[in-house]
Write a protein that holds these residues in place. Sequence first.
Motif, PDB file in Angstrom:
ATOM      1  N   GLY A  49       0.786  -1.226   0.000  1.00 39.82           N
ATOM      2  CA  GLY A  49       0.000   0.000   0.000  1.00 39.82           C
ATOM      3  C   GLY A  49       0.815   1.272   0.000  1.00 39.82           C
ATOM      4  O   GLY A  49       0.245   2.367  -0.028  1.00 39.82           O
ATOM      5  N   LEU A  50       2.145   1.144   0.025  1.00 40.86           N
ATOM      6  CA  LEU A  50       3.019   2.312   0.079  1.00 40.86           C
ATOM      7  C   LEU A  50       4.011   2.285  -1.068  1.00 40.86           C
ATOM      8  O   LEU A  50       4.209   1.257  -1.721  1.00 40.86           O
ATOM      9  CB  LEU A  50       3.798   2.324   1.405  1.00 40.86           C
ATOM     10  N   ASP A  51       4.634   3.424  -1.289  1.00 41.03           N
ATOM     11  CA  ASP A  51       5.763   3.460  -2.202  1.00 41.03           C
ATOM     12  C   ASP A  51       6.886   2.635  -1.584  1.00 41.03           C
ATOM     13  O   ASP A  51       7.079   2.680  -0.357  1.00 41.03           O
ATOM     14  CB  ASP A  51       6.217   4.913  -2.392  1.00 41.03           C
TER      15      ASP A  51
ATOM     16  N   THR B 137       1.052   2.912   7.964  1.00 39.80           N
ATOM     17  CA  THR B 137       1.207   4.042   7.053  1.00 39.80           C
ATOM     18  C   THR B 137       2.695   4.364   6.952  1.00 39.80           C
ATOM     19  O   THR B 137       3.537   3.718   7.589  1.00 39.80           O
ATOM     20  CB  THR B 137       0.472   5.268   7.602  1.00 39.80           C
ATOM     21  N   ALA B 138       2.997   5.392   6.174  1.00 39.30           N
ATOM     22  CA  ALA B 138       4.400   5.813   6.060  1.00 39.30           C
ATOM     23  C   ALA B 138       4.941   6.200   7.436  1.00 39.30           C
ATOM     24  O   ALA B 138       6.088   5.878   7.777  1.00 39.30           O
ATOM     25  CB  ALA B 138       4.512   6.987   5.083  1.00 39.30           C
ATOM     26  N   GLU B 139       4.117   6.857   8.239  1.00 34.61           N
ATOM     27  CA  GLU B 139       4.557   7.235   9.587  1.00 34.61           C
ATOM     28  C   GLU B 139       4.725   5.999  10.464  1.00 34.61           C
ATOM     29  O   GLU B 139       5.646   5.919  11.287  1.00 34.61           O
ATOM     30  CB  GLU B 139       3.548   8.199  10.227  1.00 34.61           C
TER      31      GLU B 139
ATOM     32  N   PRO C  51      -5.034   3.552  14.791  1.00 34.45           N
ATOM     33  CA  PRO C  51      -5.572   3.886  13.477  1.00 34.45           C
ATOM     34  C   PRO C  51      -4.816   5.009  12.779  1.00 34.45           C
ATOM     35  O   PRO C  51      -4.807   5.084  11.552  1.00 34.45           O
ATOM     36  CB  PRO C  51      -7.023   4.283  13.771  1.00 34.45           C
ATOM     37  N   GLU C  52      -4.181   5.878  13.545  1.00 36.02           N
ATOM     38  CA  GLU C  52      -3.443   6.982  12.942  1.00 36.02           C
ATOM     39  C   GLU C  52      -2.138   6.517  12.299  1.00 36.02           C
ATOM     40  O   GLU C  52      -1.551   7.238  11.490  1.00 36.02           O
ATOM     41  CB  GLU C  52      -3.145   8.050  13.996  1.00 36.02           C
TER      42      GLU C  52
END
Length: 229
Positions: A61-63, A208-210, A197-198
Amino acid sequence: MRTLLRFSYLLFIFCASCGNLGTKNPDSEKKENNGSESIFDTKTEKKVILFFGNSLTAGMGLDPNEAFPALIQAKIDSLQLPFKVINAGLSGETTASGKNRISWVLNGDIDIFVLELGANDGLRGIPLEETRKNLEEIIDVVHQKNPNTTIILAGMQIPPNMGQEYTTEFKDIFPSLAQKYDIGLIPFLLEDVAGNPELNQADGIHPTAEGQKIVANNIWPIIAKVINE
């Protein structure tokens, strides 16, 4: 308690996504099966760190540059260390399928081998002894291929949906194997990320990227210790 419940729910739905995670590009599957093309750059004189895992390693889902292996490479480059990172993550990978492709992955010299598998096994309720045996066989193959390769095992946890006994024994597989083989251990790959979730994508599963940055920070101290030694 709320965090644990949220983590349990999010990891529970991981099973539902396994079918999608296992979808492969035909071209990549062809490479995997015939072994005619290598993931290694034979021209490099740098030492190799290889991350062998599932969609968490692949950065689904990410680069690719946002996945934690790439972040580890960026850290290494900033320190001007002579190491090249290879991302050998494959979405949907179980310990059984990882065992089946490990020989192909080991077609080049590897200095540090990071093994990140097991989550899909636990969430599918695969017998614990089978998961342990598969991980042991992967470790054995790596050692047989090159006894000088340093192996690091990434610990994983699952929610108590399969029962508390199964959950506890699953968690204990990783430190137990690390002790048995005297290899490095990342206590919990998704520490401070799972259930938040964040820090996870819309599926509630993949960082996520973070989130990947935090995962990279969980990994780096163990990698740095090996490099320094």
